[in-house]
Design an enzyme around this catalytic site. Structure first.
Site, mmCIF file in Angstrom:
data_model
loop_
_atom_site.group_PDB
_atom_site.id
_atom_site.type_symbol
_atom_site.label_atom_id
_atom_site.label_comp_id
_atom_site.label_asym_id
_atom_site.label_seq_id
_atom_site.Cartn_x
_atom_site.Cartn_y
_atom_site.Cartn_z
ATOM 1 C CG PHE B 242 -1.654 -1.353 1.366
ATOM 2 C CD1 PHE B 242 -2.585 -1.789 0.440
ATOM 3 C CD2 PHE B 242 -1.319 -2.199 2.417
ATOM 4 C CE1 PHE B 242 -3.182 -3.035 0.561
ATOM 5 C CE2 PHE B 242 -1.900 -3.446 2.541
ATOM 6 C CZ PHE B 242 -2.836 -3.866 1.611
ATOM 7 C CE LYS B 602 -13.085 -15.256 -8.725
ATOM 8 N NZ LYS B 602 -13.120 -16.629 -9.252
ATOM 9 C CD GLN B 607 -6.522 -3.037 -7.136
ATOM 10 O OE1 GLN B 607 -6.846 -3.461 -8.236
ATOM 11 N NE2 GLN B 607 -5.435 -2.341 -6.949
ATOM 12 C CD GLU B 674 -2.822 4.462 -5.417
ATOM 13 O OE1 GLU B 674 -2.748 4.789 -4.226
ATOM 14 O OE2 GLU B 674 -2.136 3.535 -5.907
#
Lengths: 197, 715, 332
Positions: B242, B602, B607, B674
């Site tokens: 991240f 998928k 995400q 993001e």
């Protein structure tokens, strides 16, 4: 069952009487890991997690916090879920241990493993061995009653990628738990699966 | 045959569910030694003395390294600096001097034959300090303008278009909203770890947790003054990052120094506590935003001030105010960005860097403006939708934000959300609904990739990019399968190794827009080399050769000058607040996204829901508790730094509106890592207001803050 | 983690002998707190005595009440049919303790003896009189909502984090121990100490004493009882505040009440003012609120824990409302 003996860097205790042991003296343990017996001399400070990873080369169990706060090191001990980072290997003499490496049989994924792939129940994969062992344990313990129970039962396994809804879907796939009407109403995939609008 | 667009299961899934995937600390290296850090326990000062005798005498110890006995590395400067590094200041050179810049800084390192021995000996190193005055309080009065280099990198101190101050005073309706977002930590599940191994010829292999192996290689080459061609960095699996794996943190050089000292490979795995101060974090940022509007909701003025924290030794700055300039059509906009230097480790990008913070401020303020106007928050957004980039005046390369708002509102049931007391009350709980926009600029970078076709019909894609979880392995497989006309099962992808063709950082949502096109380009080259049109038999064209390899590349073109590109989204939140106990539970979130073409729906959905979960943390649970007296993060563990658990997460729905941005890049993707976080926390905070009438100008929204706000309100 | 000698013992006498010989000896049972303390260098014993094989894990109903072996695992106690049916406050408190993995490992005795989660104690560095006597208390002026509201001292404001101990106090449980001077029982209220000038001394146990069982009197089984816990996350977190209540009801009138508060003092804390207020009255919503307010009597906020006062009142109210629902025959 095969037997292997692994020598350690630490000295095995010379005395059989535990009360004579000196600080730092190695301790001999017999671990049954994924059906294989290992006899090791371990540093009393060594956790079961470090022993599995650094001595037995079983790196499937992960270290995320070393304090039992994340669940990445979850394994089964005598069939029940445990966090291996909070267990001293010295205290595990005679225990039967199952790690993620022991779950698949003859190259075929365990149903929980397959459900995780099918439902995309992970992203980075680091917490995944712990999540899967936790799900396997909760199913074995008969605790997968409904969505709410499963959510709580899996809350000891943190997934920073946030795959929780997909992990829940994987548990549904293997346990046959039906989502509640509220869950169906709130989740488009479930609505689609239920054939509703 | 279309692999792209198909909801294919992760190709690296079997490796990950069986424990076979190897993360940095998992590599079995012969003769491995282990290092442990000793960290400073004062926030500023000098090391007066280090007593290492007890540590040196401890069992298994191979070396105790301090600034007194560790060689000075050359640390050649990087020019230009990589995009992920601060533009001003100098990175930490570990064990180089006696200066303590922050609590937690490494001041010594023990190398031993096992990790438990190294850590035990590290406990025995006695360091005494001569403390000096430390700046440990976040004091806006110390805010300074960003340096020229930082401003040039898109983080300017002051910007204005129109006459926002004058317009604000003339606005019919105004709000003036302060807000605090605390320091937040990445807390990826995999702790950073590095294994360093030198060979007999002075070559170095690093097994490292990294989002950018090429960056690690360059930096360590310059730090040690060795040709980077002699360094190989390997990072096939990254256990979440991240943003924490974008920079090359000091511990990587320390692992290499340790291995050099003891003449053995060394593993340096950071403890969870050490991660808080030896990698980055999202900086504490304080904001004041003034919005002015006409009675009909047309924005007439935006004045946004934000102050972020950075360290005393590096100037880390964020694009916090970019969304303020670009999200809404408004002629009068001013932004003011300042930085406060503190005795802390340097912050770093964390998912949605800057933008997620800025949108927390902007989107909660928009909710207050909607309330002041007596207008539906969704209508206020629609009213001010920017059909062109309001800052540059350029057209968007694509924008389907209106569809995001409308479809997400429809799926959420926004028009029918509970409003009266009876409909909102369920037992002890009150239902609240809120929404927010989401926006993240889309970029792409330069990259190379190769593809090799084998006579058995298999293909291998190679590039030095990473996969920290979004599914790079899978998505690149899909791109190559379509471009080569091969079944997906016959395509393999190798990444995370500097031996492979050069790639940019795996971050900033650029990976598919960058690498995806490089892989497609490599496949085209392979077709050209073999003289095979689409649909032709590539394997036959090998003509008896074992294999053929082609390399491709991708880089931004003229579109970057002519257009603005961004991903867009709309988030709707339903919360259940127990007003007496102050608990907030997120019952459901619905997010609609315009992210361009979706390579794998998928994985893309995964995400997005992952971003939602982190947004729940940002809104409700996450805060690094910083003690100003000690200059110390007090909850540097996973028991008290509260990442959301499964029980915190209700039903999450993410969907994608039809979108395909071939102007931005040939593949048509815009990136989504993001934007998946942007707007989520604001939607939740707005929903808490809807449920309680409370405006909490601070996250996380905790039971304590809710009851204190109730007390302040008088009820 | 500094080197220590590991001893596995098979009988209580050997464990007691170890503890009596070296007062710094640490007993290892489930290890879920001890291993953290070792890992962080907070606990640095010369010897660790593994008592997990001692025969103290049975759960038995006797004529007087319930006897839960000190080495019984939290999960097994929480699942026990008799405990779920007749001592539901215990099952509820355990059900909200830690994670399923920890509940499979941790023991009843160990849970009672777990150490504070005070951030300044756990970080291993900050001044802390509990960890490093004489170094000062960082938490007193720190920002840690955990700090105690009752019974704190200048030397220490730490709180006890156990869920279980709160439920046991509300059920008037006792702890049975065996040690160099033989067997004895300690009322739960006296097991833990207030910090005073010696915050590193946390329990009434003498060197060498081992907890063998927890005894819950039969009278508790007939009481309306509840455990309520507030935390930031919906699961897997120590309490911000918690409360356990038990009410002896005769035809709807409260004959006796016990209210215990969690995470507000160095020990589970009796809310005696609130208990007295309940006697002779009938439980209803208004009384639950009144008693909740009364439970804050004597609370002294410091630093950043003031919000815990209203939250404590409300969590006590919730526990009492739960009892009222049981009384009304509504199982929800």
């Amino acid at each position: 069952m095969s037997e292997t003996t692994t020598g350690g860097a630490a000295r095995p205790s010379a005395s059989s009487s535990a009360s004579d042991a000196l600080p730092g003296a190695a301790h001999e343990v017999r671990l049954v890991v994924n059906g294989e017996v290992h006899t090791l001399a371990v540093d009393p400070r060594a956790t079961l997690l470090d022993t599995l990873r650094d001595r037995l080369g079983l790196t499937g169990a992960k270290k995320g916090c070393a304090h039992g706060s994340c669940g990445a090191c979850t394994i089964l001990v005598d069939g029940r879920r445990a966090v291996s980072c909070l267990m001293l290997a010295a205290a595990c003499d005679g225990r039967e241990i199952t790690t993620i490496e022991g779950l698949a049989t003859n190259g075929a994924l365990h149903p929980v493993q397959q459900a995780f792939v099918d439902q995309d129940a992970f992203q980075c994969g680091y917490c995944t061995p712990g999540q899967i062992m936790s799900v396997a344990g909760l199913l074995a313990e008969g605790r997968a009653r409904d969505d709410a129970a499963v959510r709580d039962e899996l809350s000891g396994n943190i997934c920073r990628c946030g795959a929780y809804p997909n992990i829940l879907a994987a548990v549904r796939q293997v346990s046959g738990i039906e989502p509640t009407p509220a869950e169906i109403g709130a989740d488009a995939r479930l609505r689609d699966a239920a054939g509703g609008a | 045959m279309n692999a792209i667009g198909s909801p294919i299961s992760r190709v690296d899934g079997p490796a990950k569910v069986t424990g076979a995937a190897t993360y940095a600390a998992d590599f079995a290296i012969a003769n491995l030694a282990h290092a442990a850090l000793v960290q400073a326990s004062v926030p500023a000062g000098r090391i007066a003395a280090i007593d290492t005798r007890a540590a040196e005498a401890a069992p298994g110890v191979l070396a105790v390294m301090t600034h007194e006995n560790t060689r000075r590395l050359p640390w050649h400067p990087r020019d230009p600096r990589p995009g992920v590094d601060p533009k001003s200041g100098e990175r930490l050179h570990p064990l180089e001097d006696d200066l303590v810049r922050y609590d937690g800084q490494p001041v010594a390192m023990v190398v031993a034959t096992s990790e438990v021995e190294a850590r035990a000996a590290a406990e025995l190193v006695r360091v005494s300090y001569a403390p000096t005055a430390a700046r440990t309080r976040f004091d806006p009065a110390y805010g300074h303008e960003p340096s020229a280099a930082t401003a040039k990198a898109g983080r300017p101190g002051d910007t204005a278009r129109g006459d926002p101050e004058d317009a604000f005073t003339r606005s019919e309706v105004t709000v003036d909203v302060p807000f605090v977002q605390p320091r937040e930590q990445h807390v990826a599940m995999e702790p950073h770890a590095t294994i360093a191994a030198w060979d007999d010829e002075g070559g170095l292999t690093l097994y490292d947790k990294s989002q950018w192996v090429d960056n690690v290689r360059t930096e360590i080459g310059l730090a040690f003054g060795i040709d980077e061609k002699r360094i190989r960095v390997i990072s096939p699996f990254v256990g979440g990052a991240f943003g924490s794996g974008l920079r090359t943190w000091p511990h990587v050089a320390m692992a290499a120094l340790a291995a050099e000292r003891v003449g053995r490979p060394v593993r340096l795995a950071l403890t969870r506590r050490a991660l808080f101060t030896n990698t980055g974090y999202r900086p504490r940022t304080e904001s004041r935003i003034r919005l002015g509007a006409d009675r009909d909701g047309t924005l007439s003025s935006i004045v946004h001030e934000a102050i972020g924290q950075t360290s005393t030794y590096e100037e880390y700055a964020e694009t916090t105010l970019t969304p303020t300039r670009q999200l809404y059509a408004c002629e009068n906009v001013a932004t003011h960005y300042r930085l406060v230097d503190m005795n802390v480790n340097t912050p770093s990008p964390m998912r949605g860097p800057g933008a997620a913070t800025g949108q927390l401020f902007l989107e909660t303020a928009m909710d207050e403006l909607a309330q002041a106007l007596g207008m539906d928050p969704l209508d206020l957004r629609l009213k001010n939708l920017a059909e062109r980039d309001p800052d540059s005046g350029k057209p968007w390369s694509s924008k389907a934000l209106r569809a995001c708002y409308e479809q997400a509102a429809e799926r959420f049931g926004w028009a029918d959300r509970p409003r009266d007391d009876a409909a909102r009350t369920v037992g002890h709980e009150r239902i609240g609904s809120g929404m927010a926009s989401a926006f993240y600029p889309a970029h792409r970078s330069k990259a190379r990739a190769s593809v090799t076709l084998y006579a058995n019909g298999g293909a291998m894609v190679q590039a030095a990019t990473s996969d920290m979880g979004p599914g790079t392995y899978t998505a690149l497989s899909q791109v190559a399968a379509d471009a080569l006309g091969l079944p997906l099962e016959q395509v393999r992808v190798e990444i995370g190794d500097t031996a492979l063709p050069q790639a940019p950082a795996h971050g900033g949502s650029i990976t598919m827009a960058t690498l995806g096109n490089a892989v497609a380009n490599a496949c085209s080259r392979l077709r050209e080399d073999l003289g095979v049109e689409n649909g032709g038999d590539l394997v036959a064209a090998l003509g008896g050769r074992d294999s053929h390899r082609a390399e491709g590349s991708s880089s931004p073109g003229k579109e970057a000058q002519d257009y603005e590109s961004a991903a867009f989204g709309a988030i709707f939140a339903e919360v259940r607040v127990d007003p007496e106990l102050g608990t907030v539970r997120v019952a459901r979130l619905v997010g609609g996204y315009d992210v361009g073409r979706v390579v794998n729906p998928k994985l893309a959905r995964s995400q997005c829901i992952g971003g939602m979960v982190q947004g729940i943390g940002m809104a409700l649970t996450e805060e690094a508790l910083f003690d100003e007296r000690l200059g110390r993060v007090m909850n540097a563990n996973l028991a008290e730094y509260l990442a959301p658990v499964c029980a915190d997460v209700g039903a999450l729905e993410a969907f994608f509106v039809e979108s395909d941005d071939r102007i931005f890049n040939p593949l048509g993707v815009k990136g989504l890592a993001e934007i998946a976080l942007c707007g989520v926390a604001a939607a939740i905070v707005n929903a808490v207001h809807d449920a309680t009438g409370l405006r909490l100008h601070r996250v996380p929204v905790t039971p304590e803050r809710i009851v204190m706000a109730q007390a302040a309100r008088g009820g | 983690m500094q080197p220590f000698a590991y001893h596995k013992v098979r009988d209580a006498e050997t464990a007691i002998a170890h503890g009596a010989r070296d007062p710094q000896t640490i007993f290892l049972a489930g290890g879920t707190d001890l291993v953290q303390l070792l890992e962080d260098g907070i606990s640095r014993p010369q010897g660790v005595v593994d008592i997990s094989a001692l025969p103290f894990d049975a759960i038995a109903t006797t004529i007087d009440g319930l006897r839960i072996g000190a080495l019984a695992k939290l999960a097994d106690v929480a699942d026990h049919a008799e405990i779920r049916a007749r001592y539901p406050a215990i099952a509820a408190a355990l059900g909200e303790t830690a994670s399923p993995m920890v509940r499979n490992m941790a023991t009843m005795g160990g849970n009672l003896l777990q150490r504070t989660r005070c951030l300044y104690f756990r970080d291993g560095v900050s001044p802390c009189n509990k960890r490093a006597p004489g170094s000062g208390c960082s938490a007193r002026l720190g920002h840690d909502a955990q700090a105690a509201l009752f019974g704190a001292s200048e030397a220490c404001v730490a709180t006890h984090p156990s869920d279980l101990a709160v439920a046991l106090l509300a059920l008037d449980a006792e702890v049975l121990v065996v040690g160099p001077s033989g067997e004895r029982s300690i009322p739960l209220d006296r097991l833990h100490r207030l910090p005073g000038e010696t915050p590193w001394i946390e329990s009434d146990l003498e060197p060498g004493e081992v907890i063998t069982a927890i005894f819950v009197p039969r009278e508790a089984a007939g009481r309306a009882q509840a455990y309520a816990k507030l935390r930031h996350r919906a699961s897997f977190e120590w309490p911000l505040v918690s409360a356990a209540v038990s009410l002896a009801l005769v035809e709807g009138t409260i004959e006796d009440a016990r209210i215990a508060l969690g995470a507000v003092a160095h020990k589970p804390w009796r809310a005696e003012t609130a208990e007295r207020l309940l006697i002779g009255r009938r439980i209803d919503d208004a009384l639950a609120r009144e008693a909740g307010e009364a439970a804050t009597d004597g609370a002294r906020p410091i630093a950043e824990n003031a919000a815990k006062i209203p939250l404590m009142a409300r969590i006590v109210t919730r526990a009492l409302q739960d009892c009222a629902r049981q009384q009304a025959g509504d199982p929800s």
